[in-house]
Design a protein around this motif. Structure first.
Motif, PDB file in Angstrom:
ATOM      1  N   TRP A  56       9.433  -4.966  -9.611  1.00 13.50           N
ATOM      2  CA  TRP A  56       9.375  -4.770  -8.182  1.00 13.50           C
ATOM      3  C   TRP A  56       8.428  -5.675  -7.464  1.00 13.50           C
ATOM      4  O   TRP A  56       8.102  -5.522  -6.362  1.00 13.50           O
ATOM      5  N   SER A  57       8.165  -6.813  -8.007  1.00 12.65           N
ATOM      6  CA  SER A  57       7.254  -7.802  -7.313  1.00 12.65           C
ATOM      7  C   SER A  57       7.761  -8.656  -6.211  1.00 12.65           C
ATOM      8  O   SER A  57       8.904  -8.899  -6.347  1.00 12.65           O
ATOM      9  N   PRO A  58       7.013  -8.367  -5.427  1.00  8.72           N
ATOM     10  CA  PRO A  58       7.534  -8.997  -3.822  1.00  8.72           C
ATOM     11  C   PRO A  58       7.654 -10.435  -4.138  1.00  8.72           C
ATOM     12  O   PRO A  58       8.185 -11.056  -3.125  1.00  8.72           O
ATOM     13  N   ALA A  59       7.385 -11.097  -5.255  1.00  9.35           N
ATOM     14  CA  ALA A  59       7.674 -12.463  -5.471  1.00  9.35           C
ATOM     15  C   ALA A  59       9.045 -12.772  -5.816  1.00  9.35           C
ATOM     16  O   ALA A  59       9.609 -13.998  -5.411  1.00  9.35           O
ATOM     17  N   PHE A  60       9.944 -11.863  -6.108  1.00  8.16           N
ATOM     18  CA  PHE A  60      11.178 -12.211  -6.332  1.00  8.16           C
ATOM     19  C   PHE A  60      11.909 -12.083  -4.855  1.00  8.16           C
ATOM     20  O   PHE A  60      11.826 -11.392  -4.079  1.00  8.16           O
ATOM     21  N   ASP A  61      12.699 -13.183  -4.908  1.00  7.69           N
ATOM     22  CA  ASP A  61      13.304 -13.283  -3.454  1.00  7.69           C
ATOM     23  C   ASP A  61      14.823 -12.726  -3.578  1.00  7.69           C
ATOM     24  O   ASP A  61      15.885 -13.435  -4.074  1.00  7.69           O
ATOM     25  N   HIS A  62      15.069 -11.640  -3.278  1.00  5.25           N
ATOM     26  CA  HIS A  62      16.138 -10.796  -3.154  1.00  5.25           C
ATOM     27  C   HIS A  62      17.283 -11.438  -2.325  1.00  5.25           C
ATOM     28  O   HIS A  62      18.339 -11.545  -2.799  1.00  5.25           O
ATOM     29  N   PHE A  63      16.769 -12.062  -1.068  1.00  5.44           N
ATOM     30  CA  PHE A  63      17.728 -12.648  -0.200  1.00  5.44           C
ATOM     31  C   PHE A  63      18.148 -13.863  -0.999  1.00  5.44           C
ATOM     32  O   PHE A  63      19.720 -14.021  -0.845  1.00  5.44           O
TER      33      PHE A  63
ATOM     34  N   ASP B 135       0.798  -1.156  -0.176  1.00  8.24           N
ATOM     35  CA  ASP B 135       0.087   0.093   0.124  1.00  8.24           C
ATOM     36  C   ASP B 135       0.844   1.187   0.026  1.00  8.24           C
ATOM     37  O   ASP B 135       0.498   2.239  -0.507  1.00  8.24           O
ATOM     38  N   PHE B 136       2.118   1.241   0.673  1.00  9.27           N
ATOM     39  CA  PHE B 136       2.766   2.185   0.771  1.00  9.27           C
ATOM     40  C   PHE B 136       3.557   2.811  -0.724  1.00  9.27           C
ATOM     41  O   PHE B 136       3.437   3.944  -1.096  1.00  9.27           O
ATOM     42  N   TYR B 137       3.814   1.884  -1.443  1.00 11.09           N
ATOM     43  CA  TYR B 137       4.339   2.135  -2.902  1.00 11.09           C
ATOM     44  C   TYR B 137       3.026   2.357  -3.734  1.00 11.09           C
ATOM     45  O   TYR B 137       3.389   3.066  -4.651  1.00 11.09           O
ATOM     46  N   ALA B 138       1.985   1.823  -3.488  1.00 11.52           N
ATOM     47  CA  ALA B 138       0.792   2.227  -4.215  1.00 11.52           C
ATOM     48  C   ALA B 138       0.476   3.532  -3.912  1.00 11.52           C
ATOM     49  O   ALA B 138       0.168   4.022  -5.254  1.00 11.52           O
ATOM     50  N   ALA B 139       0.727   3.947  -2.979  1.00 12.54           N
ATOM     51  CA  ALA B 139       0.369   5.516  -2.844  1.00 12.54           C
ATOM     52  C   ALA B 139       1.106   6.294  -3.594  1.00 12.54           C
ATOM     53  O   ALA B 139       0.731   7.659  -4.004  1.00 12.54           O
ATOM     54  N   GLN B 140       2.146   5.846  -3.847  1.00 15.71           N
ATOM     55  CA  GLN B 140       3.268   6.756  -4.790  1.00 15.71           C
ATOM     56  C   GLN B 140       3.131   6.638  -6.107  1.00 15.71           C
ATOM     57  O   GLN B 140       3.504   7.375  -6.862  1.00 15.71           O
TER      58      GLN B 140
ATOM     59  N   ALA C  96      11.965   3.842 -16.419  1.00 13.65           N
ATOM     60  CA  ALA C  96      10.767   3.558 -17.264  1.00 13.65           C
ATOM     61  C   ALA C  96      10.575   2.568 -18.014  1.00 13.65           C
ATOM     62  O   ALA C  96       9.414   1.874 -18.317  1.00 13.65           O
ATOM     63  N   SER C  97      11.691   1.709 -18.330  1.00 13.06           N
ATOM     64  CA  SER C  97      11.814   0.738 -19.520  1.00 13.06           C
ATOM     65  C   SER C  97      11.640  -0.609 -18.786  1.00 13.06           C
ATOM     66  O   SER C  97      11.677  -1.783 -19.327  1.00 13.06           O
ATOM     67  N   LEU C  98      11.921  -0.567 -17.323  1.00 17.87           N
ATOM     68  CA  LEU C  98      11.775  -2.016 -16.600  1.00 17.87           C
ATOM     69  C   LEU C  98      10.470  -2.478 -16.581  1.00 17.87           C
ATOM     70  O   LEU C  98       9.400  -2.110 -16.813  1.00 17.87           O
ATOM     71  N   ALA C  99      10.443  -3.899 -16.718  1.00 14.80           N
ATOM     72  CA  ALA C  99       9.332  -4.793 -16.726  1.00 14.80           C
ATOM     73  C   ALA C  99       8.405  -4.458 -15.653  1.00 14.80           C
ATOM     74  O   ALA C  99       9.041  -3.980 -14.524  1.00 14.80           O
TER      75      ALA C  99
END
Length: 251
Positions: free
Chosen positions: A224-231, A195-200, A217-220
């Protein structure tokens, strides 16, 4: 590890090591039957888990145990020494060899990383403790012994083996801080991260349309999907790098 509100090793080093290794004097029966150093430490950990490390004080622990603060001083000199005992208690390694992977050095470091992340999530107050100079109690040495025994086949020099452990540990601490702080922000604000990022989003869409940030702007859309496991992605890349070093040394 972190530069928090408390610092490990800031108390009476000799007395703390005596308590950690059970080599010093033990108090006789106190005014409250059943009061032991182990109960004091466990209660302090429970308080820290609930209220953070700032909530831990000798008076608070005494209240939780239903005794006077002076009774605690018969077992531990003060909060600084108690903190080191707490650190040793929560970082006690598993006795199950399978918890360090299938036997290879990579799986051992991988398992260590995941276990450390889980540790910080169970005890977020660890992020508020500066552990740059830890006291080497049984948990610290037991854990290091187990990991080094499993990764020694990497064939690296001894300082490099220790550095590999420290590198993975440092990465995990950073990832844990991000996760724990993010969850804390959700609790205190009442707003989820999504919600925090949706507000922006409406503002960002306008900014992207200006052409000022063409790469962003060209990024898919799923970038920023939370499904991607950055860790997991970062951990595997660190281990890949170590794999290249090991192969180079063997060659």
């Amino acid at each position: 590890m972190t530069s928090g509100t408390e610092t490990s090793g800031s108390g009476d080093i000799t007395r703390t090591l005596e308590l950690l290794w059970d080599t010093g004097r033990r108090p006789g029966r106190g005014p409250k039957p059943g009061l032991t150093l182990e109960r004091i430490v466990e209660t302090a950990v429970e308080v820290a888990d609930r209220d953070g490390i700032a909530g831990v004080s000798m008076r608070r622990i005494a209240t939780e145990l239903g005794t006077g603060a002076m009774s605690l001083y018969r077992y531990v000199p003060g909060k600084a020494e108690l903190l080191d005992l707490m650190l040793d208690r929560v970082q006690r390694p598993s006795d199950n060899p399978a918890d360090l992977g299938d036997g290879g050095w990579r799986s051992a470091l991988e398992a260590m990383a995941r276990a450390t992340l889980a540790l910080y999530r169970r005890h977020p107050w660890l992020l508020d403790v500066n552990q740059s100079r830890p006291l080497l109690g049984p948990s610290a040495l037991d854990g290091m012994e187990k990991v080094l025994d499993r990764i020694r086949p990497m064939g690296l020099a001894d300082p490099e083996l220790v550095s590999a452990v420290l590198m993975v540990d440092g990465y995990v601490v950073g990832a844990a801080r991000t996760q724990v702080y993010q969850e804390a922000a959700e609790r205190t604000s009442g707003m989820t991260t999504a919600d925090f990022y949706a507000a922006q989003a409406p503002f960002l869409e306008e900014v992207m349309a200006t052409g000022r940030y063409p790469v962003l702007a060209s990024l898919a859309e799923d970038t920023w999907s939370p499904a991607f496991d950055h860790f997991e992605f970062g951990l595997q890349r660190i281990l890949d790098g170590l794999e290249v070093l090991v192969a180079r040394r063997r060659a």
